[in-house]
Design an enzyme around this catalytic site. Structure first.
Site, mmCIF file in Angstrom:
data_model
loop_
_atom_site.group_PDB
_atom_site.id
_atom_site.type_symbol
_atom_site.label_atom_id
_atom_site.label_comp_id
_atom_site.label_asym_id
_atom_site.label_seq_id
_atom_site.Cartn_x
_atom_site.Cartn_y
_atom_site.Cartn_z
ATOM 1 N N SER A 1 30.866 47.113 60.401
ATOM 2 C CA SER A 1 30.505 48.021 61.487
ATOM 3 C C SER A 1 29.330 48.898 61.091
ATOM 4 C CB SER A 1 31.698 48.921 61.814
ATOM 5 O OG SER A 1 32.835 48.137 62.080
ATOM 6 N N HIS B 1 29.038 41.169 64.881
ATOM 7 C CA HIS B 1 30.048 42.217 65.015
ATOM 8 C C HIS B 1 30.917 41.981 66.256
ATOM 9 C CE1 HIS B 1 31.083 46.675 65.652
ATOM 10 N NE2 HIS B 1 31.732 46.261 64.586
ATOM 11 N N GLU C 1 27.985 41.815 68.886
ATOM 12 C CA GLU C 1 26.646 42.316 68.526
ATOM 13 C C GLU C 1 26.072 41.400 67.440
ATOM 14 O OE1 GLU C 1 26.589 47.119 69.085
ATOM 15 O OE2 GLU C 1 27.904 46.371 67.535
ATOM 16 N N ASN D 1 28.967 51.332 67.951
ATOM 17 C CA ASN D 1 29.570 52.361 67.093
ATOM 18 C C ASN D 1 28.698 53.592 66.934
ATOM 19 O OD1 ASN D 1 32.177 51.457 66.510
ATOM 20 N ND2 ASN D 1 31.375 49.908 65.131
HETATM 21 P P1 NAI Z 1 41.909 45.537 58.035
HETATM 22 O O1 NAI Z 1 42.229 46.604 57.058
HETATM 23 O O2 NAI Z 1 42.858 45.279 59.155
HETATM 24 O O3 NAI Z 1 41.700 44.116 57.285
HETATM 25 C C1 NAI Z 1 40.869 43.958 56.168
HETATM 26 C C2 NAI Z 1 41.431 42.782 55.378
HETATM 27 O O4 NAI Z 1 40.493 42.427 54.363
HETATM 28 C C3 NAI Z 1 42.753 43.115 54.673
HETATM 29 O O5 NAI Z 1 43.749 42.198 55.116
HETATM 30 C C4 NAI Z 1 42.431 42.943 53.191
HETATM 31 O O6 NAI Z 1 43.494 42.400 52.436
HETATM 32 C C5 NAI Z 1 41.232 41.987 53.254
HETATM 33 N N1 NAI Z 1 40.378 42.036 52.070
HETATM 34 C C6 NAI Z 1 39.960 43.107 51.353
HETATM 35 N N2 NAI Z 1 39.203 42.720 50.311
HETATM 36 C C7 NAI Z 1 39.124 41.360 50.371
HETATM 37 C C8 NAI Z 1 38.517 40.366 49.562
HETATM 38 N N3 NAI Z 1 37.822 40.702 48.470
HETATM 39 N N4 NAI Z 1 38.669 39.075 49.914
HETATM 40 C C9 NAI Z 1 39.388 38.714 51.011
HETATM 41 N N5 NAI Z 1 40.001 39.618 51.814
HETATM 42 C C10 NAI Z 1 39.868 40.919 51.500
HETATM 43 O O7 NAI Z 1 40.445 45.878 58.578
HETATM 44 P P2 NAI Z 1 39.738 45.377 59.934
HETATM 45 O O8 NAI Z 1 39.942 46.387 60.981
HETATM 46 O O9 NAI Z 1 40.103 43.965 60.171
HETATM 47 O O10 NAI Z 1 38.199 45.483 59.505
HETATM 48 C C11 NAI Z 1 37.542 44.427 58.819
HETATM 49 C C12 NAI Z 1 36.047 44.539 59.047
HETATM 50 O O11 NAI Z 1 35.801 44.464 60.461
HETATM 51 C C13 NAI Z 1 35.443 45.860 58.576
HETATM 52 O O12 NAI Z 1 34.154 45.590 58.078
HETATM 53 C C14 NAI Z 1 35.362 46.686 59.859
HETATM 54 O O13 NAI Z 1 34.346 47.650 59.833
HETATM 55 C C15 NAI Z 1 35.052 45.601 60.873
HETATM 56 N N6 NAI Z 1 35.408 45.883 62.263
HETATM 57 C C16 NAI Z 1 36.577 46.523 62.580
HETATM 58 C C17 NAI Z 1 36.912 46.757 63.911
HETATM 59 C C18 NAI Z 1 38.193 47.422 64.294
HETATM 60 O O14 NAI Z 1 38.363 47.743 65.480
HETATM 61 N N7 NAI Z 1 39.119 47.649 63.368
HETATM 62 C C19 NAI Z 1 36.020 46.335 65.006
HETATM 63 C C20 NAI Z 1 34.848 45.595 64.557
HETATM 64 C C21 NAI Z 1 34.567 45.430 63.237
#
Ligand code: NAI
Length: 284
Positions: free
Chosen positions: A118, A139, A151, A190
């Site tokens: 993000s 994104h 995006e 964002n």
């Molecule tokens: P989340 O916390 O739900 O999931 C992140 C996952 O990544 C976790 O399951 C974790 O175990 C895994 N992870 C961490 N390090 C890792 C690695 N080295 N190798 C493989 N897996 C790994 O977070 P979320 O919300 O899914 O966010 C993920 C990305 O998406 C971030 O960059 C965030 O900014 C972006 N994002 C989030 C949105 C939201 O509404 N939450 C919307 C759009 C983008």
């Protein structure tokens, strides 16, 4: 593109894996451990079953989508992917390390490596990968299987061919509506949304009104489908904090700086809906 890799099977990664499988791609999702990979598999299946219950897809569609998806803790299984979407936690060092490793793992010369970040500069991820012309930001929005917007963020070093291929893929294969943004923290949505959410959190912290009344004010007063504190819980408070920190680091505008209560809540493990508690309690 036939084989999609997704790194991170959390809120976003599991949704992106589902989008890929429903679009007919073979999808491999990589998590930090076998246990986390199984949790991601359960998230994808749960979401597909909910779509089936709502009549959006058939039981046969669910079965085919599940057959196309694999979940693993082994990053090497990304080797023959045509496209990888990195959706690991919003931590710059984690993503830099992943781009360095995956850049070396990918076998196909024209494979594209993207990030769902993000707010972390795409140009840095490209440099770490050693194949910067085939790296860009893609994104998605939460929940990825439902939200139409994507995006597309080329960096200074992304080639025009990479952007063209992703534009076509997002619209034609995934059925999304892409918009393009430059490689600045927050991109379009964002940059506008996060200061609004942080303002609502500051308002709550200062005791202007209860969480429910702040949310009700924006739902009934502005016609928003959801109030800012409920939306923060849905996005994840750790993610909101990380985006705010990146925006603040880039622009030095106080309105991007996460308020103390957000720090305290994240430090206490109150991440919002995904942890069962944020501004509101949730069922596990
Ligand atoms: P989340 O916390 O739900 O999931 C992140 C996952 O990544 C976790 O399951 C974790 O175990 C895994 N992870 C961490 N390090 C890792 C690695 N080295 N190798 C493989 N897996 C790994 O977070 P979320 O919300 O899914 O966010 C993920 C990305 O998406 C971030 O960059 C965030 O900014 C972006 N994002 C989030 C949105 C939201 O509404 N939450 C919307 C759009 C983008």
């Amino acid at each position: 593109m036939e084989r999609l890799g997704v790194i991170g099977g959390g809120l976003m990664g599991s949704g992106i894996a589902e989008v890929g499988a429903r679009a007919g791609l073979d999808v491999v999702t990589v998590e930090v451990s076998e246990e986390a990979a199984q949790a991601a598999a359960a998230r994808v299946e749960g979401s597909l079953r909910r779509a089936e219950k709502r009549g959006k897809i058939t039981t046969a569609d669910v079965d085919v989508a599940l057959e196309r998806t694999t979940f693993t803790a082994d990053l090497e299984l990304l080797a023959d992917c045509d496209l990888v979407v990195e959706a690991a936690s919003e931590v710059e060092q984690t993503k830099l390390d992943l781009f360095r490793r995956v850049g070396a793992i990918l076998q196909k010369d024209d494979a594209i490596l993207t990030s769902n970040t993000s707010s972390i500069p795409i140009v840095k991820l490209g440099a770490a990968s050693g194949r910067a012309d085939r790296v860009m930001g893609v994104h998605f929005f939460n929940p990825a299987p439902v939200m139409k917007l994507v995006e597309l963020i080329p960096s200074l070093t992304t080639s025009p061919q990479t952007l063209d291929r992703m534009r076509g893929f997002a619209a034609q294969t995934l059925g999304k509506e892409p918009i393009e943004a430059t490689d600045r923290a927050g991109f379009v949505v964002n940059s506008l949304l996060v200061p609004y959410l942080l303002s609502a959190i500051r308002m709550y912290e200062a005791g202007y009104a209860s969480a429910a009344d702040i949310d009700q004010g924006m739902v009934l007063g502005c016609g928003h489908p959801m109030g800012p504190l409920a939306l923060s819980d849905l996005i994840g408070l750790d993610t909101i904090r990380a985006i705010g920190q990146s925006l603040y680091q880039e622009f030095k505008e106080p309105l991007y700086s996460p308020p103390p209560i957000l720090d305290r809540m994240v430090d206490a493990g109150l991440m919002g809906k995904k942890s069962g508690h944020g501004f509101y309690p949730y069922d596990a």
